[in-house]
Design an enzyme around this catalytic site. Structure first.
Site, short mmCIF file in Angstrom:
data_model
loop_
_atom_site.label_atom_id
_atom_site.label_comp_id
_atom_site.label_asym_id
_atom_site.label_seq_id
_atom_site.Cartn_x
_atom_site.Cartn_y
_atom_site.Cartn_z
N SER A 90 0.92 -1.21 -0.16
CA SER A 90 -0.03 0.03 0.05
C SER A 90 0.65 1.30 0.27
O SER A 90 2.20 0.85 0.53
CB SER A 90 -0.80 -0.02 0.84
N SER A 91 0.18 2.14 -0.30
CA SER A 91 1.16 3.15 -0.86
C SER A 91 1.55 4.29 0.80
O SER A 91 1.88 5.10 0.95
CB SER A 91 0.46 4.77 -1.08
N CYS A 92 1.32 3.48 1.92
CA CYS A 92 1.27 4.42 3.34
C CYS A 92 3.09 3.06 3.89
O CYS A 92 2.82 3.72 5.12
CB CYS A 92 0.40 3.65 4.43
N TYR B 222 0.37 -1.16 9.85
CA TYR B 222 0.08 -2.22 8.68
C TYR B 222 1.27 -1.42 8.00
O TYR B 222 1.85 -2.64 7.09
CB TYR B 222 -1.09 -1.04 8.05
N LYS C 80 3.29 -4.38 5.13
CA LYS C 80 3.76 -4.20 4.47
C LYS C 80 5.27 -4.21 3.79
O LYS C 80 6.05 -4.49 3.14
CB LYS C 80 2.38 -3.30 3.66
N HIS D 96 -12.52 2.59 4.42
CA HIS D 96 -12.16 3.92 3.66
C HIS D 96 -13.00 4.45 2.96
O HIS D 96 -14.27 5.16 3.28
CB HIS D 96 -11.86 3.40 2.56
#
Ligand SMILES: NC(=O)C1=CN([C@@H]2O[C@H](COP(=O)(O)OP(=O)(O)OC[C@H]3O[C@@H](n4cnc5c(N)ncnc54)[C@H](OP(=O)(O)O)[C@@H]3O)[C@@H](O)[C@H]2O)C=CC1
Ligand SMILES: C[C@H]1O[C@H](OP(=O)(O)OP(=O)(O)OC[C@H]2O[C@@H](n3cnc4c(=O)[nH]c(N)nc43)[C@H](O)[C@@H]2O)[C@@H](O)[C@@H](O)C1=O
Length: 314
Positions: free
Chosen positions: A104-106, A133, A137, A176
């Site tokens: 994920s972009s996070c 999270y 990832k 979300h």
């Protein structure tokens, strides 16, 4: 080709399944979390050993919006590490040569330069609301990188931006922002155009990619041996949460006030990605944001009585 899609019933997994089932030379397999709990290392290894898929696509995870990430750090860290590590480890043990991991972009630092590039990974502190999270990832990204380096297998990590589309989670606590707005504006309209309360200030910016465009990126990674480990998968442009709210208010035809609740977190101010590495290899998105939201809203209306609401039991 025998392909195991982990998380095949989720928003992402079902989009990948829809995309890949169009090719009749693909033999797709999936298991629900009741049939195969991916947190159980022995069960995962036994399953991979018996099925021996040619490819594994990991679209299974504990997933949620900013509030769920912030309220359930243990589940978001531990469940995601268990799921991905069991799948990757079982794949290496059973010599599965191709694995596509979804991050994920996070994973990128909160204040990394924009647009985010793959080389920004691990160059600064993470966003506190979802660092749990993100760490899970990031360890998944490093796991696929280590397999490429040591065993030479075609393991690749795709980093999607915020995704939306059919079969999303519409639970107002754990979802979300985009599905939450669709549901909130729709229900407020039905209730005489009551005011809609949204979280934060509305000033953060987010990039949104339709899940069918992500599925195209997964097929692209499946059909091509990509030269590197890590690829951003973004839409290309972003907008403020306030602009998103006004767009969804227009699409749902809600007429009324929008209230902002600053007691809820804004999260990362912006996480717009540079996806040129994957684009230069030949993938590009095709679903425009307004068209994608309109299609998602009509799917929501057709399925409003059976929408998914993910609860988290800690
Ligand atoms: N949604 C988004 O905006 C984004 C998502 N992603 C990534 O995409 C992937 C999928 O996300 P999304 O489709 O939105 O999530 P969903 O919550 O819609 O789907 C998650 C899937 O994971 C499965 N799953 C969860 N826990 C377990 C378990 N213990 N054992 C077996 N299966 C399990 C669920 O299976 P079941 O239904 O059978 O219970 C479900 O099908 C994740 O890796 C996520 O990090 C990345 C960026 C953005
Ligand atoms: C995919 C991505 O998703 C998460 O990060 P996020 O993008 O910050 O999450 P979000 O979609 O929940 O919020 C985006 C913005 O929107 C605002 N907002 C307004 N009103 C509502 C609202 O009603 N619900 C929600 N959820 N947000 C709202 C909210 O306050 C925030 O400013 C992490 O999982 C992260 O790890 C990750 O990977």
């Amino acid at each position: 080709m025998k392909i195991y899609i982990a998380g095949h019933r989720g928003m992402v997994g079902s989009a990948i399944w829809r995309n890949l089932e169009k090719s009749d030379n693909n033999n797709l397999i999936g298991r629900t979390s009741k049939e195969l709990d991916l947190k159980d290392q022995k069960a995962v290894n036994d399953f991979i050993e018996s099925e021996k898929p040619d490819v594994i696509i990991d679209a299974a995870a504990r997933v949620g919006g900013i509030l769920a990430n912030n309220e359930y750090p243990y589940q978001f860290l531990m469940e995601n590490m268990l799921i991905q590590n069991n799948l990757i480890n079982a794949s290496v043990n059973n010599k599965i040569k191709k694995f596509i991991f979804l991050g994920s972009s996070c994973i990128y630092p909160k204040m990394a330069p924009q647009p985010l590039r793959e080389e920004h990974l691990l160059t600064g502190p993470l966003e506190p609301t979802n660092e749990w999270y993100a760490i899970a990832k990031i360890s998944g990204v490093k796991a696929t990188e280590s397999v490429r380096k040591q065993y030479g297998y075609d393991y690749v990590s795709l980093m999607p931006t915020n995704l939306y589309g059919p079969y999303d989670n519409f639970d107002l606590k754990t979802s979300h922002v985009l599905p939450a707005m669709i549901r909130k504006f729709h229900e407020a309209k039905l209730n005489g155009n009551k005011n809609v309360s949204l979280w934060g200030t509305g000033s953060p910016k987010r990039e949104f990619l339709h899940v069918d465009d992500l599925a195209k990126a997964v097929r692209f990674a499946l059909e091509n041996e990509l030269p590197e480990n890590l690829y951003n998968v973004g839409y290309g442009s972003d907008l403020s949460i306030k602009e998103l709210a006004e767009l969804i208010q227009k699409i749902t035809d809600h007429k009324g006030r929008i209230d902002w609740d600053p007691s809820k977190p804004d999260g990362t101010p912006r996480k717009w990605m540079d996806s040129s590495k994957l684009r230069n290899n030949g993938w590009k998105p095709s679903i425009e944001l307004e068209d994608g939201i309109r299609a998602t809203y009509s799917w929501f209306l057709d399925n409003v009585d059976q929408i998914k609401e993910v609860k988290i039991n800690n």
